[in-house]
Write an enzyme that holds these catalytic residues in place. Structure first.
Site, short mmCIF file in Angstrom:
data_model
loop_
_atom_site.label_atom_id
_atom_site.label_comp_id
_atom_site.label_asym_id
_atom_site.label_seq_id
_atom_site.Cartn_x
_atom_site.Cartn_y
_atom_site.Cartn_z
N GLU A 48 4.67 -18.43 11.75
CA GLU A 48 3.48 -19.27 11.98
C GLU A 48 2.37 -18.45 12.62
O GLU A 48 2.61 -17.64 13.52
CB GLU A 48 3.83 -20.47 12.88
N LEU A 154 3.38 -30.17 7.56
CA LEU A 154 4.26 -29.88 6.43
C LEU A 154 3.44 -29.55 5.18
O LEU A 154 3.91 -29.69 4.06
CB LEU A 154 5.21 -31.05 6.16
N SER A 155 2.20 -29.16 5.40
CA SER A 155 1.33 -28.65 4.35
C SER A 155 0.85 -29.73 3.39
O SER A 155 0.76 -29.53 2.19
CB SER A 155 2.04 -27.54 3.56
N ASP A 216 0.82 -21.59 2.73
CA ASP A 216 1.15 -22.93 2.23
C ASP A 216 0.93 -23.03 0.73
O ASP A 216 1.76 -23.58 0.00
CB ASP A 216 0.28 -23.97 2.95
#
Length: 449
Positions: A48, A154-155, A216
């Site tokens: 991340e 969660l994109s 992502d």
């Protein structure tokens, strides 16, 4: 305290969702859609806040995602509506010729979520690959449905971009015309998918104004069922790694905290600016270049010591507080080391399931600690979820996504799942759980050909 049974958010059955979306499209636009496309969200085991620094990320696609039903227009206009209750305000009409960079005059007239969609069409029309470019006057009627929690880490935004991108390619490009319906899924080579991901990334950076690094979008478009992606963000090369062995007796569970975030609200960009200022001090374009190929833990201390020497006596660098820049630097470098360690284990010699699960759990929990203390993007409920999950028997837990809200990912022994979800579920009535199953990439769902 919430004593209700844990709530699970199911991904739903794609065929049923597509059928219902077709009917809703016809009600909304007075005609049938020409196709329906799907793009998944993602969870990230590690990596991340490092994709934009060339670090390695370890994501997988979810069975949850975004569905887009669409019909082509030839007037350069998008008419878009979402069925997400928290965002739905009816049909929005966007003239594509008026779409441009986020800081251009007039861009704030459109709701934020629509810029993810219109920005993708804007970017695709500028794609290097002519076969992917929609026609200049291409437009579309578009109806969106998502099974992801919006702003849940969660994109959901990249999933929206990628579903819309496949709709635009499918209806408006040469590749789509030559490969109608579900034929498009097989016609999209990995190189095509990388180009579409780049267009989605450009849309989010330039039109939306969010500092995405491409993790992502790449995951949504280039994932593989049953596989983890080992994604090197220096060049977006990737290796697909089978992890079904790890899920025998263990489960990956995402915890939607019901604390939405918005990556374009300034906080995410501020963290990125801090780390980029640190890179400038070190004289590297990307922080990954400050470490060797293997990225060992001892190198982190060496780089931090060099940063301290170069900033001695300074309060700020490039207008950023030195302490904040050092924290972001430490997070990025240590996160890169954790990713390379996991990559070595996943792609190298075989390890026992118990050993691998334990090592993954340790890395995940260390990653959360860094997200909290160094990246400083965690929040109280996420910290409480991690603490409760570990206390109930989880092997690891961490905040995933951009932070300031979103979801926690848990690595849990199968035998402890019930205890863990009940313990975590007591923290807030809004908490929901999602089964994290490595799933396939964005694809055309209908019409079948």
């Amino acid at each position: 305290m919430n004593d209700a049974p844990p709530r699970w958010l199911a991904p739903g059955e794609p065929a049923s969702i597509a059928q219902n979306l077709r009917a809703r499209f016809s009600e909304e636009f007075g005609t049938d859609p020409e196709g329906i496309w799907f793009a998944p969200g993602r969870a990230n085991l590690n990596g991340e806040h490092i994709d934009f620094h060339g670090g390695r990320c370890l994501p997988l696609a979810l069975p949850h995602g975004t569905y887009a039903a669409a019909r082509a227009r030839n007037d350069g206009v998008l008419r878009v509506r979402t069925l997400e209750a928290s965002l739905d305000q009816g049909v929005h009409e966007v003239t594509i010729s008026a779409v441009g960079p986020a800081d251009a005059e007039g861009q704030d007239q459109y709701p934020g979520w629509t810029r993810y969609v219109s920005g993708v069409l804007w970017a695709l029309q500028r794609a290097d690959d002519e076969d992917l470019r929609p026609d200049p006057q291409f437009g579309a009627d578009l109806l969106i449905r998502s099974t992801l929690p919006v702003g849940g880490g969660l994109s959901s935004s990249a999933s929206l971009e990628c579903a819309a991108a496949l709709a635009f390619v499918g209806l408006g490009s040469a590749l789509g015309r030559d490969n109608p319906g579900t034929m498009l899924t097989d016609a999209l080579t990995d190189a095509h998918r990388a180009d579409v991901a780049a267009a989605c990334m450009r849309a989010e950076v330039e039109v939306v104004g969010a500092g995405t690094g491409g993790l992502d979008q790449t995951t949504s478009l280039r994932a593989a069922e049953g596989m983890l992606l080992s994604l090197d963000c220096r060049d977006f090369s990737l290796q697909r790694v089978a992890i079904s062995f790890l899920l025998r007796g263990h489960r990956l569970i995402a915890v939607d905290t019901d604390t939405p975030h918005a990556l374009s609200d300034g906080e995410f960009g501020s963290r990125r600016a801090d780390s980029e200022a640190a890179a400038a001090v070190l004289g590297v374009e990307r922080l990954r270049d400050a470490l060797s190929h293997r990225a060992r833990r001892a190198e982190v201390d060496d780089v931090l010591a060099r940063f301290d020497e170069l900033t001695a006596g300074q309060d700020q660098i490039q207008g950023r507080p030195v302490d904040g820049c050092r924290r972001r630097l430490k997070h990025a470098l240590s996160e890169m080391v954790r990713s390379e360690k996991l990559n070595h284990h996943f792609t190298g010699e075989c390890h026992g399931v118990t050993q691998m699960a334990g090592e993954l759990g340790e890395v995940m929990t260390a990653g959360h600690s860094s997200m909290r203390s160094n990246a400083q993007v965690s929040f109280p409920l996420a910290d409480s979820v991690v603490e409760a999950a570990l206390g109930a028997g989880a092997q690891g837990a961490r905040l995933i996504g951009g932070g300031f809200g979103g979801s926690v990912l848990i690595m849990a022994p199968e035998a402890a799942v019930d205890k863990i979800t009940r313990s975590v579920g007591r923290l807030s009535r809004g908490i929901r759980f999602l089964e994290v199953t490595p799933s396939g990439p964005a694809r055309a769902l209908w019409p079948a050909t």
